[in-house]
Design an enzyme around this catalytic site. Structure first.
Site, short mmCIF file in Angstrom:
data_model
loop_
_atom_site.label_atom_id
_atom_site.label_comp_id
_atom_site.label_asym_id
_atom_site.label_seq_id
_atom_site.Cartn_x
_atom_site.Cartn_y
_atom_site.Cartn_z
N SER A 64 7.00 4.09 2.44
CA SER A 64 7.77 4.70 1.20
C SER A 64 8.20 6.36 1.33
O SER A 64 8.00 6.83 2.38
CB SER A 64 6.59 4.78 0.05
OG SER A 64 6.13 3.38 -0.39
N1 SAM Z 1 2.03 2.65 0.95
C1 SAM Z 1 2.51 1.95 2.23
C2 SAM Z 1 2.58 2.89 3.38
O1 SAM Z 1 2.52 4.06 3.14
O2 SAM Z 1 3.30 2.61 4.39
C3 SAM Z 1 3.94 1.31 1.94
C4 SAM Z 1 3.79 -0.05 1.56
S1 SAM Z 1 5.18 -1.31 1.49
C5 SAM Z 1 6.44 -0.21 0.31
C6 SAM Z 1 4.26 -2.32 0.25
C7 SAM Z 1 3.31 -2.82 1.18
O3 SAM Z 1 2.62 -4.14 0.35
C8 SAM Z 1 3.65 -4.17 2.22
O4 SAM Z 1 3.17 -3.85 3.35
C9 SAM Z 1 3.48 -5.53 1.89
O5 SAM Z 1 3.20 -6.32 3.02
C10 SAM Z 1 2.27 -5.13 0.71
N2 SAM Z 1 1.98 -6.44 0.06
C11 SAM Z 1 2.84 -7.11 -0.75
N3 SAM Z 1 2.16 -7.96 -1.66
C12 SAM Z 1 0.69 -7.82 -1.38
C13 SAM Z 1 -0.28 -8.29 -1.97
N4 SAM Z 1 -0.12 -9.32 -2.68
N5 SAM Z 1 -1.64 -7.91 -1.44
C14 SAM Z 1 -1.54 -6.79 -0.76
N6 SAM Z 1 -0.36 -6.38 -0.09
C15 SAM Z 1 0.69 -6.72 -0.35
#
Ligand code: SAM
Length: 222
Positions: A64
């Site tokens: 993000s």
């Molecule tokens: N906070 C992270 C960082 O600092 O890099 C960014 C996160 S990214 C915007 C969103 C993440 O949520 C992705 O890695 C995606 O694979 C994960 N995600 C999506 N659905 C999910 C779920 N049901 N459970 C766990 N993770 C999930």
């Protein structure tokens, strides 16, 4: 966490992108200066790693934008003693910002190689207060509940009931809610016994939360 010298990129990022936009929590400011963002992004110039935008981290996912990390962290109103659940480990950057401030972070990621990579970086950094799980975080992590704070870093279709009920009393949930194909609203939920105060913060754009209480997305789309 092993001591890493604050670098001029993170200093500038915090000043120009975070303090300038109104973030004031000293814990958040210090953590964002301390955690080296370039550890979490590959194949980009170091200056790009501190740019005012999200960046790809592989598997169709993103780290993000720094301001979004800072704002969401500030909205959690973290205390040192807090136990935090993060849904969506991604690169592990937000996780380490949290771990820099609070005593324990539980983080869930659905894509196994992302969990593994984040764990390896945190291990190299000497961070010891994070527990990881690969799986569907849209249902939270019931075995480790209650949490003082919960942060969801992917777009959810609604404020997820399971997550609300995994909050401790006076706990705070920060979650982007809305259509993942367009924009979402950052929602803040505070538990007060059996009641929940809900407020709306800024508009935002996240990749979808894919799972039982999240979105169903066509295979290979994310
Ligand atoms: N906070 C992270 C960082 O600092 O890099 C960014 C996160 S990214 C915007 C969103 C993440 O949520 C992705 O890695 C995606 O694979 C994960 N995600 C999506 N659905 C999910 C779920 N049901 N459970 C766990 N993770 C999930």
């Amino acid at each position: 966490m092993k001591a890493v010298p604050e670098n001029s990129y993170s200093e500038k990022m915090v000043k120009m992108q975070i303090i300038a936009r109104g973030v004031t929590d000293p814990f958040v400011i210090q953590a964002m200066k301390t955690v080296p963002r370039h550890f979490f992004v590959e194949h980009v110039e170091i200056s790009q790693a501190y740019g005012d935008f999200p960046l790809p981290i592989g598997y169709g996912q993103t780290i993000s934008q720094p301001y979004m990390v800072a704002l969401m962290t500030e909205l959690l109103n973290l205390k040192k003693s807090d136990c935090v659940l993060e849904v969506g480990t991604g690169s592990g950057y937000q996780t380490s910002v949290l771990a820099n401030i609070v005593s324990m972070v539980y983080t869930v990621e659905r894509i196994a190689p992302l969990t593994q990579k984040a764990r390896r970086i945190h291990c190299d950094m000497g961070i010891t207060n994070i527990e990881y799980k690969t799986g569907d975080g849209s249902v939270g992590w019931a075995e480790k509940a209650p949490f003082n704070k919960i942060i969801v870093t992917a777009a959810a279709p609604n404020i997820i009931e399971d997550l609300k009920w995994q909050l401790a009393d006076r706990g705070i949930l920060v979650i982007p809610v809305g259509d993942y194909r367009s924009y979402q609203k950052l929602m803040v939920v505070i538990r007060r016994g059996a009641f929940f105060d809900v407020s709306e913060n800024i508009g935002c754009r996240f990749v979808p939360l894919i799972g039982h209480k999240g979105f169903w997305v066509k295979p290979n789309d994310y």
